[in-house]
Scaffold this active site. Structure first.
Site, PDB file in Angstrom:
ATOM      1  N   ASP A 173      79.699  23.612 -11.475  1.00 45.44           N
ATOM      2  CA  ASP A 173      79.157  22.856 -12.606  1.00 45.44           C
ATOM      3  C   ASP A 173      80.291  22.169 -13.358  1.00 45.44           C
ATOM      4  OD1 ASP A 173      77.075  22.291 -14.804  1.00 45.44           O
ATOM      5  OD2 ASP A 173      78.650  23.362 -15.887  1.00 45.44           O
ATOM      6  N   TYR A 221      83.940  16.524 -19.493  1.00 43.05           N
ATOM      7  CA  TYR A 221      84.983  17.533 -19.315  1.00 43.05           C
ATOM      8  C   TYR A 221      86.309  16.911 -18.870  1.00 43.05           C
ATOM      9  CZ  TYR A 221      81.140  20.984 -19.193  1.00 43.05           C
ATOM     10  OH  TYR A 221      80.039  21.754 -19.466  1.00 43.05           O
ATOM     11  N   HIS A 251      73.589  15.475 -20.942  1.00 45.00           N
ATOM     12  CA  HIS A 251      74.395  16.520 -21.573  1.00 45.00           C
ATOM     13  C   HIS A 251      73.863  16.954 -22.938  1.00 45.00           C
ATOM     14  CE1 HIS A 251      78.805  18.057 -21.338  1.00 45.00           C
ATOM     15  NE2 HIS A 251      78.062  18.923 -21.981  1.00 45.00           N
ATOM     16  N   LYS A 294      77.092  16.162 -15.483  1.00 43.64           N
ATOM     17  CA  LYS A 294      76.308  15.741 -16.643  1.00 43.64           C
ATOM     18  C   LYS A 294      76.741  14.363 -17.124  1.00 43.64           C
ATOM     19  CE  LYS A 294      76.719  20.569 -18.053  1.00 43.64           C
ATOM     20  NZ  LYS A 294      77.914  20.832 -17.217  1.00 43.64           N
TER      21      LYS A 294
END
Length: 297
Positions: free
Chosen positions: A48, A53, A111, A78
């Site tokens: 994931d 990120y 997200h 996401k």
């Protein structure tokens, strides 16, 4: 004591997803390749990540270097709120796919609900529906959606989300959201599944790892508190996404298949709920406060 394999959850469109995944939130890009490679070596087959990120590219490198066949790894990422809107979300897929070096993404989710611009959220989800119809993603879903966000989304779109990734741990269970997900056949997926949000930063709360109830249950089974919490998620039918960059902990978090919690133990962990959110309130998510550009591939 009984021995299990990692459970597989069947999503509402028939796609199979390993219930236990490996997360890379807050993992620096310089550490992501080795962490994901370690996870794959340990046996994880669900990774994931997220555009926000900043480490999708490194996840892709780890996947390509691992030697694990592509069809054996479930990859989830996401779309960040800055890329909401129909065309922008289609492009967000292209950016993520290129960074991951994948033609198809197994699960692509929104997200945040972005309630202050839910029109953009709806347009973004309709783009996910188009990507699903075109076979570019195998399943679509959402993250941090509360009951009211799910209700509004379901009214305006055609495909029920396969997954809702939300903050769930013993100190914050979100039972109403779990119930809403279950009502619609949506898999609840726990981020911060061992309560990391309670022992990082300025939470001002006791760590779940130090909770005496969890500690007693762990001692009874000869397991760590983290293993007990992950087993709690899996036995209650949730997906869980633990994260770590420490090889020993990556392995420990995967070793949750050789014991069972009793109904009384599950209930005791449920009873620890404080109804206190550790992460940001979904209602506070605005483009002005949280928007930031996601780099091109």
């Amino acid at each position: 004591m009984s021995v299990h394999s990692i459970p597989t959850l069947t999503l509402n469109n028939g796609v199979a997803m390993p219930a236990l995944g490996f997360g890379v939130f807050q993992t620096p890009p310089t550490e992501t390749v080795s962490a994901v490679q370690t996870a794959l070596e340990v046996g994880y087959r669900h990774i994931d990540t997220a555009a926000a990120y900043g480490n999708e590219r490194e996840v892709g490198r780890a996947l390509s270097r691992s030697g694990v066949p592509r069809d054996e790894v479930f990859v989830e990422t996401k779309v960040w709120i800055s890329d909401y809107g129909y065309d922008a979300t289609l492009h967000a897929f292209e950016k993520s796919a290129a960074k991951l070096a994948l033609d198809t993404i197994d699960l692509l989710i929104l997200h945040q609900p972005l309630p202050t611009r839910f029109d953009l959220t709806i347009a973004a989800y309709r783009a996910l529906e188009a990507l699903l119809a075109d076979g570019k993603v195998r399943a679509i879903g959402v993250s941090n959606f509360m009951q009211e966000h799910l209700a509004d989304l379901l009214e305006a779109t055609a495909v029920v989300p396969a997954v809702n990734q939300i903050e769930v741990h013993p100190y914050f269970r979100q039972p109403d959201v779990l119930a809403a997900d279950a009502l619609h056949g949506i898999v609840s997926q726990a981020w911060s599944p061992i309560g990391g949000i309670t022992f990082y930063g300025e939470s001002g709360r006791t760590s779940t790892l130090q909770d005496p109830t969890i500690g007693e249950i762990a001692a009874r089974h000869g397991k760590s508190p983290a293993q007990v919490m992950l087993r709690w998620h899996l036995q209650q039918g949730r997906s869980a996404i633990p994260k770590s960059v420490t090889p020993s902990r990556i392995g420990e978090n995967f070793a949750v298949t050789d014991f069972d919690l009793t109904d009384a133990e599950l209930a005791a962990i449920d009873a620890l709920d404080t109804d206190h959110r550790g992460g940001p309130e979904p209602a506070s998510m605005t483009l002005e406060a949280w928007g930031r550009p996601i780099p091109e591939a």
